[in-house]
Design a protein around this motif. Sequence first.
Motif, PDB file in Angstrom:
ATOM      1  N   GLY A 107      50.342  38.880  36.075  1.00 27.33           N
ATOM      2  CA  GLY A 107      49.415  38.416  35.038  1.00 27.33           C
ATOM      3  C   GLY A 107      49.876  37.116  34.401  1.00 27.33           C
ATOM      4  O   GLY A 107      49.080  36.196  34.174  1.00 27.33           O
ATOM      5  N   SER A 108      51.174  37.025  34.106  1.00 30.44           N
ATOM      6  CA  SER A 108      51.690  35.779  33.526  1.00 30.44           C
ATOM      7  C   SER A 108      51.626  34.650  34.547  1.00 30.44           C
ATOM      8  O   SER A 108      51.376  33.501  34.187  1.00 30.44           O
ATOM      9  CB  SER A 108      53.121  35.961  33.012  1.00 30.44           C
ATOM     10  OG  SER A 108      54.043  36.123  34.076  1.00 30.44           O
ATOM     11  N   GLY A 109      51.807  34.983  35.826  1.00 21.58           N
ATOM     12  CA  GLY A 109      51.670  33.973  36.880  1.00 21.58           C
ATOM     13  C   GLY A 109      50.242  33.462  36.981  1.00 21.58           C
ATOM     14  O   GLY A 109      50.009  32.253  37.129  1.00 21.58           O
ATOM     15  N   MET A 110      49.276  34.372  36.884  1.00 24.19           N
ATOM     16  CA  MET A 110      47.867  33.951  36.925  1.00 24.19           C
ATOM     17  C   MET A 110      47.530  33.073  35.717  1.00 24.19           C
ATOM     18  O   MET A 110      46.832  32.069  35.848  1.00 24.19           O
ATOM     19  CB  MET A 110      46.944  35.167  36.966  1.00 24.19           C
ATOM     20  CG  MET A 110      46.888  35.838  38.324  1.00 24.19           C
ATOM     21  SD  MET A 110      45.678  37.165  38.390  1.00 24.19           S
ATOM     22  CE  MET A 110      46.619  38.524  37.741  1.00 24.19           C
ATOM     23  N   SER A 111      48.037  33.436  34.565  1.00 19.86           N
ATOM     24  CA  SER A 111      47.793  32.651  33.357  1.00 19.86           C
ATOM     25  C   SER A 111      48.396  31.248  33.487  1.00 19.86           C
ATOM     26  O   SER A 111      47.753  30.254  33.134  1.00 19.86           O
ATOM     27  CB  SER A 111      48.388  33.368  32.150  1.00 19.86           C
ATOM     28  OG  SER A 111      48.212  32.614  30.986  1.00 19.86           O
ATOM     29  N   ALA A 112      49.610  31.173  34.015  1.00 19.84           N
ATOM     30  CA  ALA A 112      50.269  29.874  34.194  1.00 19.84           C
ATOM     31  C   ALA A 112      49.519  29.005  35.204  1.00 19.84           C
ATOM     32  O   ALA A 112      49.334  27.806  34.983  1.00 19.84           O
ATOM     33  CB  ALA A 112      51.716  30.081  34.647  1.00 19.84           C
ATOM     34  N   GLN A 113      49.060  29.602  36.288  1.00 15.99           N
ATOM     35  CA  GLN A 113      48.325  28.827  37.288  1.00 15.99           C
ATOM     36  C   GLN A 113      46.956  28.399  36.759  1.00 15.99           C
ATOM     37  O   GLN A 113      46.437  27.350  37.137  1.00 15.99           O
ATOM     38  CB  GLN A 113      48.180  29.619  38.589  1.00 15.99           C
ATOM     39  CG  GLN A 113      49.498  29.873  39.300  1.00 15.99           C
ATOM     40  CD  GLN A 113      50.325  28.618  39.529  1.00 15.99           C
ATOM     41  OE1 GLN A 113      49.813  27.554  39.830  1.00 15.99           O
ATOM     42  NE2 GLN A 113      51.635  28.763  39.375  1.00 15.99           N
ATOM     43  N   SER A 114      46.393  29.189  35.853  1.00 11.92           N
ATOM     44  CA  SER A 114      45.134  28.801  35.217  1.00 11.92           C
ATOM     45  C   SER A 114      45.336  27.546  34.369  1.00 11.92           C
ATOM     46  O   SER A 114      44.501  26.631  34.391  1.00 11.92           O
ATOM     47  CB  SER A 114      44.610  29.956  34.367  1.00 11.92           C
ATOM     48  OG  SER A 114      43.426  29.593  33.722  1.00 11.92           O
ATOM     49  N   ARG A 155      46.088  28.560  45.392  1.00 13.92           N
ATOM     50  CA  ARG A 155      46.742  29.518  46.305  1.00 13.92           C
ATOM     51  C   ARG A 155      47.741  30.396  45.557  1.00 13.92           C
ATOM     52  O   ARG A 155      47.850  31.597  45.829  1.00 13.92           O
ATOM     53  CB  ARG A 155      47.423  28.761  47.440  1.00 13.92           C
ATOM     54  CG  ARG A 155      46.444  28.006  48.302  1.00 13.92           C
ATOM     55  CD  ARG A 155      46.395  28.551  49.713  1.00 13.92           C
ATOM     56  NE  ARG A 155      45.253  28.022  50.424  1.00 13.92           N
ATOM     57  CZ  ARG A 155      45.287  26.975  51.224  1.00 13.92           C
ATOM     58  NH1 ARG A 155      46.408  26.328  51.413  1.00 13.92           N
ATOM     59  NH2 ARG A 155      44.188  26.578  51.848  1.00 13.92           N
ATOM     60  N   ALA A 156      48.484  29.807  44.631  1.00 13.92           N
ATOM     61  CA  ALA A 156      49.438  30.596  43.846  1.00 13.92           C
ATOM     62  C   ALA A 156      48.701  31.633  42.999  1.00 13.92           C
ATOM     63  O   ALA A 156      49.161  32.771  42.857  1.00 13.92           O
ATOM     64  CB  ALA A 156      50.279  29.679  42.962  1.00 13.92           C
ATOM     65  N   TYR A 157      47.563  31.254  42.441  1.00 14.03           N
ATOM     66  CA  TYR A 157      46.745  32.188  41.671  1.00 14.03           C
ATOM     67  C   TYR A 157      46.289  33.335  42.570  1.00 14.03           C
ATOM     68  O   TYR A 157      46.391  34.511  42.195  1.00 14.03           O
ATOM     69  CB  TYR A 157      45.540  31.458  41.067  1.00 14.03           C
ATOM     70  CG  TYR A 157      44.743  32.295  40.105  1.00 14.03           C
ATOM     71  CD1 TYR A 157      45.012  32.258  38.742  1.00 14.03           C
ATOM     72  CD2 TYR A 157      43.711  33.127  40.541  1.00 14.03           C
ATOM     73  CE1 TYR A 157      44.284  33.031  37.843  1.00 14.03           C
ATOM     74  CE2 TYR A 157      42.987  33.902  39.657  1.00 14.03           C
ATOM     75  CZ  TYR A 157      43.278  33.846  38.314  1.00 14.03           C
ATOM     76  OH  TYR A 157      42.559  34.618  37.435  1.00 14.03           O
ATOM     77  N   GLN A 158      45.806  33.002  43.771  1.00 15.55           N
ATOM     78  CA  GLN A 158      45.358  34.027  44.719  1.00 15.55           C
ATOM     79  C   GLN A 158      46.491  34.975  45.088  1.00 15.55           C
ATOM     80  O   GLN A 158      46.279  36.190  45.203  1.00 15.55           O
ATOM     81  CB  GLN A 158      44.807  33.370  45.987  1.00 15.55           C
ATOM     82  CG  GLN A 158      43.478  32.685  45.808  1.00 15.55           C
ATOM     83  CD  GLN A 158      43.058  31.904  47.049  1.00 15.55           C
ATOM     84  OE1 GLN A 158      43.889  31.508  47.862  1.00 15.55           O
ATOM     85  NE2 GLN A 158      41.760  31.691  47.186  1.00 15.55           N
ATOM     86  N   MET A 159      47.687  34.443  45.272  1.00 18.40           N
ATOM     87  CA  MET A 159      48.831  35.295  45.625  1.00 18.40           C
ATOM     88  C   MET A 159      49.150  36.271  44.484  1.00 18.40           C
ATOM     89  O   MET A 159      49.471  37.435  44.736  1.00 18.40           O
ATOM     90  CB  MET A 159      50.062  34.442  45.954  1.00 18.40           C
ATOM     91  CG  MET A 159      49.918  33.638  47.237  1.00 18.40           C
ATOM     92  SD  MET A 159      49.519  34.641  48.689  1.00 18.40           S
ATOM     93  CE  MET A 159      50.951  35.660  48.814  1.00 18.40           C
ATOM     94  N   VAL A 184      49.199  40.335  44.663  1.00 22.20           N
ATOM     95  CA  VAL A 184      50.321  41.165  44.209  1.00 22.20           C
ATOM     96  C   VAL A 184      49.811  42.253  43.270  1.00 22.20           C
ATOM     97  O   VAL A 184      50.185  43.422  43.389  1.00 22.20           O
ATOM     98  CB  VAL A 184      51.409  40.298  43.525  1.00 22.20           C
ATOM     99  CG1 VAL A 184      52.401  41.160  42.762  1.00 22.20           C
ATOM    100  CG2 VAL A 184      52.131  39.433  44.547  1.00 22.20           C
ATOM    101  N   ALA A 185      48.937  41.892  42.335  1.00 24.61           N
ATOM    102  CA  ALA A 185      48.386  42.891  41.403  1.00 24.61           C
ATOM    103  C   ALA A 185      47.567  43.934  42.157  1.00 24.61           C
ATOM    104  O   ALA A 185      47.659  45.135  41.865  1.00 24.61           O
ATOM    105  CB  ALA A 185      47.532  42.196  40.337  1.00 24.61           C
TER     106      ALA A 185
END
Length: 144
Positions: A11-18, A120-124, A128-129
Motif C-alpha cells: 500500500g505504501s509502495g502504491m501511494s509512493a508510485q502515485s 509498472r512499479a504500481y502494478q507490481m 503483491v497485494a
Amino acid sequence: MGLFNIFNVSGSGMSAQSVRLNTTASNIANADSVSSSIDKTYRARHPVFEAELAKANDMQAGGGHSGQGQSVKVAGIVESDKPLIKEFSPDHPMADSDGYIYKPNVNVMEEMADMISASRAYQMNVQVADATKSMLQQTLRMGK
C-alpha cells in the motif's frame, strides 16, 4: 513478517508510485511552458523516497523483532538543478528586454520513461497485494 504487514508495504509502495506518477504528469504538462524570467520558469520536480526502517532497527537493536516490513515514505519533492533552456526569440510576446525566453528543464523522453517505470512499479505492488490476499484466503479455507 506477517501477511497483514505485506498489505502495508504494498500500500505504501502504491501511494509512493502515485506521487511519482503525479509529479511526472505535472512535468510533462509544463514541458512546453515559456517564461520571461528565470525565477518564474517551471523546473522539473522529482519525489524523493525513503524506506521507513527506523522502527524496525529500533526494535531489532533491543533484541526483539518488530514484525514490521519496510514501507515507503515520500520524504519530499525536489526541483531539478539542471539548467533551464534560454532561447533567443525577440518576437515572442513573453521575451524579456534582451529578447530571451526561458523554457523548463524537462526532458519529455526521460519523463515518459519514468512514467512507464512508475506505472509498472504500481502494478507490481497491486500484484503483491492480490497474491497476499489469495494466500490469506487459502489459509482460511485450510482452517475449515
